[in-house]
Design a protein around this motif. Structure first.
Motif, PDB file in Angstrom:
ATOM      1  N   LEU A 148      38.569  32.063  46.439  1.00 20.23           N
ATOM      2  CA  LEU A 148      39.782  32.937  46.298  1.00 20.23           C
ATOM      3  C   LEU A 148      38.514  33.834  47.398  1.00 20.23           C
ATOM      4  CD1 LEU A 148      39.892  32.368  42.060  1.00 20.23           C
ATOM      5  CD2 LEU A 148      41.087  32.953  43.511  1.00 20.23           C
ATOM      6  N   SER A 149      37.161  33.614  47.450  1.00 23.81           N
ATOM      7  CA  SER A 149      36.438  34.837  48.066  1.00 23.81           C
ATOM      8  C   SER A 149      36.783  35.112  49.498  1.00 23.81           C
ATOM      9  CB  SER A 149      35.069  34.729  47.780  1.00 23.81           C
ATOM     10  OG  SER A 149      34.741  33.455  48.779  1.00 23.81           O
ATOM     11  N   SER A 195      40.236  37.623  49.291  1.00 21.79           N
ATOM     12  CA  SER A 195      39.733  38.344  48.577  1.00 21.79           C
ATOM     13  C   SER A 195      38.414  39.084  48.336  1.00 21.79           C
ATOM     14  CB  SER A 195      40.998  39.015  47.399  1.00 21.79           C
ATOM     15  OG  SER A 195      39.921  39.802  46.854  1.00 21.79           O
ATOM     16  N   GLY A 201      37.866  39.136  45.185  1.00 22.06           N
ATOM     17  CA  GLY A 201      38.768  38.064  44.147  1.00 22.06           C
ATOM     18  C   GLY A 201      37.160  37.209  43.390  1.00 22.06           C
ATOM     19  N   GLY A 202      38.139  36.727  42.156  1.00 18.75           N
ATOM     20  CA  GLY A 202      37.908  35.779  41.919  1.00 18.75           C
ATOM     21  C   GLY A 202      38.131  35.874  40.028  1.00 18.75           C
ATOM     22  N   GLN A 239      46.563  39.758  42.479  1.00 21.52           N
ATOM     23  CA  GLN A 239      46.488  39.894  40.960  1.00 21.52           C
ATOM     24  C   GLN A 239      46.285  38.769  39.986  1.00 21.52           C
ATOM     25  OE1 GLN A 239      46.160  43.850  39.518  1.00 21.52           O
ATOM     26  NE2 GLN A 239      45.131  43.285  37.452  1.00 21.52           N
ATOM     27  N   GLU A 282      44.432  35.416  40.534  1.00 20.98           N
ATOM     28  CA  GLU A 282      42.527  36.286  40.687  1.00 20.98           C
ATOM     29  C   GLU A 282      41.828  36.027  39.177  1.00 20.98           C
ATOM     30  OE1 GLU A 282      41.495  39.044  42.937  1.00 20.98           O
ATOM     31  OE2 GLU A 282      42.279  37.705  44.925  1.00 20.98           O
ATOM     32  N   SER A 283      43.143  35.861  37.582  1.00 23.66           N
ATOM     33  CA  SER A 283      42.175  36.281  36.905  1.00 23.66           C
ATOM     34  C   SER A 283      41.861  35.235  35.911  1.00 23.66           C
ATOM     35  CB  SER A 283      44.138  36.942  36.202  1.00 23.66           C
ATOM     36  OG  SER A 283      44.398  37.687  36.444  1.00 23.66           O
TER      37      SER A 283
END
Length: 320
Positions: A23-24, A27, A30-31, A84, A87-88
């Motif tokens: 994830l990182s 973004s 992100g995460g 988004q 990444e939730s």
């Protein structure tokens, strides 16, 4: 992205190291968690956002996909919002209300999802119009997507409390470290919703009429819960225009059931309601379907607006 950052244990609680690195990579911020360890929760529109905030409390950072004043049924998602969702740490939504959100949630790959439609029983409401369940206008977006089921469950405090319990379970799975707090917050919220239910029951007990007129059929669950009859000018779709036959039927209905008031909403266009009220020499007032809170709302949150709705119904139905 070779930056080596120390990863706190809080960050790792709900996310595997590999997932976090993946994830990182796409973004930097992100995460499933914020940098200070809060669970990132994405909510589809106000009633879901309210539950996420009330239950999550200080352990969550909630983002609402529907901005205040936007009609939720019409929502289109930006690429950023779609990303988004993926990444939730948790998603809280209501399937069958917002087609754009339904598709994006399905593709998001998110592990912890609370779908309000699956957390309580949904029914088919809506006014019978010319033998059909709705009027002219393309209604597929939200009256038929779940087999003609009415999505407006949050207007019934009892059903909303059932959904709250399900959201609690989802947040606890996504963030087991704060399970006890989520439970405590849920218990407090459910108690408040039980209290609101009692206020409606008592407040609408003695009334001179059972029937109310509204622009769109959002109040089926609320009407059913308290033994009222909702007559909507234009079915489940707030934007569709009523047929001439429907208008004629409403004239008859209003006379037979001693209707005093035509209700319109804060977000949808009130023109049809006002025209009908003028024809019938009736008053107009606001009954808020609580799909979003904005400056015009008669209350700052769910409970404030619901109490305003109760007061408006009491006035319209001649409650003693």
């Amino acid at each position: 992205m070779n930056i080596r950052r120390p990863i706190s244990t809080a960050t790792l609680a709900g996310v595997s190291v590999l997932g976090l690195l993946a994830l990182s990579a796409c973004s930097p911020s992100g995460g499933a968690r914020t940098e200070d360890g809060k669970l990132r929760v994405t909510a589809s529109f106000y009633p879901m956002e309210f539950l996420a905030r009330q239950i999550g409390g200080k352990h969550v950072e909630v983002t609402d996909l529907t901005k205040p004043g936007v009609e939720p049924h019409d929502l289109e998602l930006s690429p950023k919002q779609t990303a988004q969702l993926g990444e939730s740490g948790a998603i809280v939504y209501l399937k069958g209300l917002q087609p754009a959100v339904d598709d994006a949630v399905e593709q998001s790959g998110a592990k912890h999802i609370a779908d309000a439609a699956a957390l309580t029983s949904l029914e088919a409401h809506g006014t019978e119009v010319d033998g059909h369940h709705h009027t002219t206008g393309d209604n597929h977006s939200h009256s038929e997507s779940e087999g003609g089921k009415d999505p407006h469950l949050w207007l019934d405090p009892v059903k909303y409390a059932e959904v709250a319990k399900g959201v609690n379970k989802t947040l606890a799975k996504a963030d087991p470290g704060h399970k006890a707090d989520y439970q405590k917050n849920t218990d407090a919220l459910v108690k408040k919703l039980d209290g609101l239910n009692t206020e409606f029951e008592n407040g609408l007990k003695k009334r001179s009429s059972d029937t109310f007129l509204t622009t769109h059929a959002a109040f089926g669950y609320l009407a059913e819960r308290y033994g009222l009859t909702e007559e909507a000018i234009s079915g489940l779709d707030p934007e569709s225009e009523p047929s001439a036959k429907r208008i004629k039927d409403l004239h008859t209905l209003a006379k037979e059931h001693h209707v005093s008031t035509v209700f319109f909403e804060t977000i949808a266009n009130p023109a049809t309601a006002k025209a009908l009220a003028g024809d019938l020499h009736l008053k107009t007032d606001v009954l808020d379907p609580l799909e979003g809170i904005n400056a015009k709302s008669r209350g700052r949150d769910y409970f404030g607006v619901q109490r305003a709705n109760l007061a408006a119904l009491q006035k319209a139905l001649g409650s003693k």
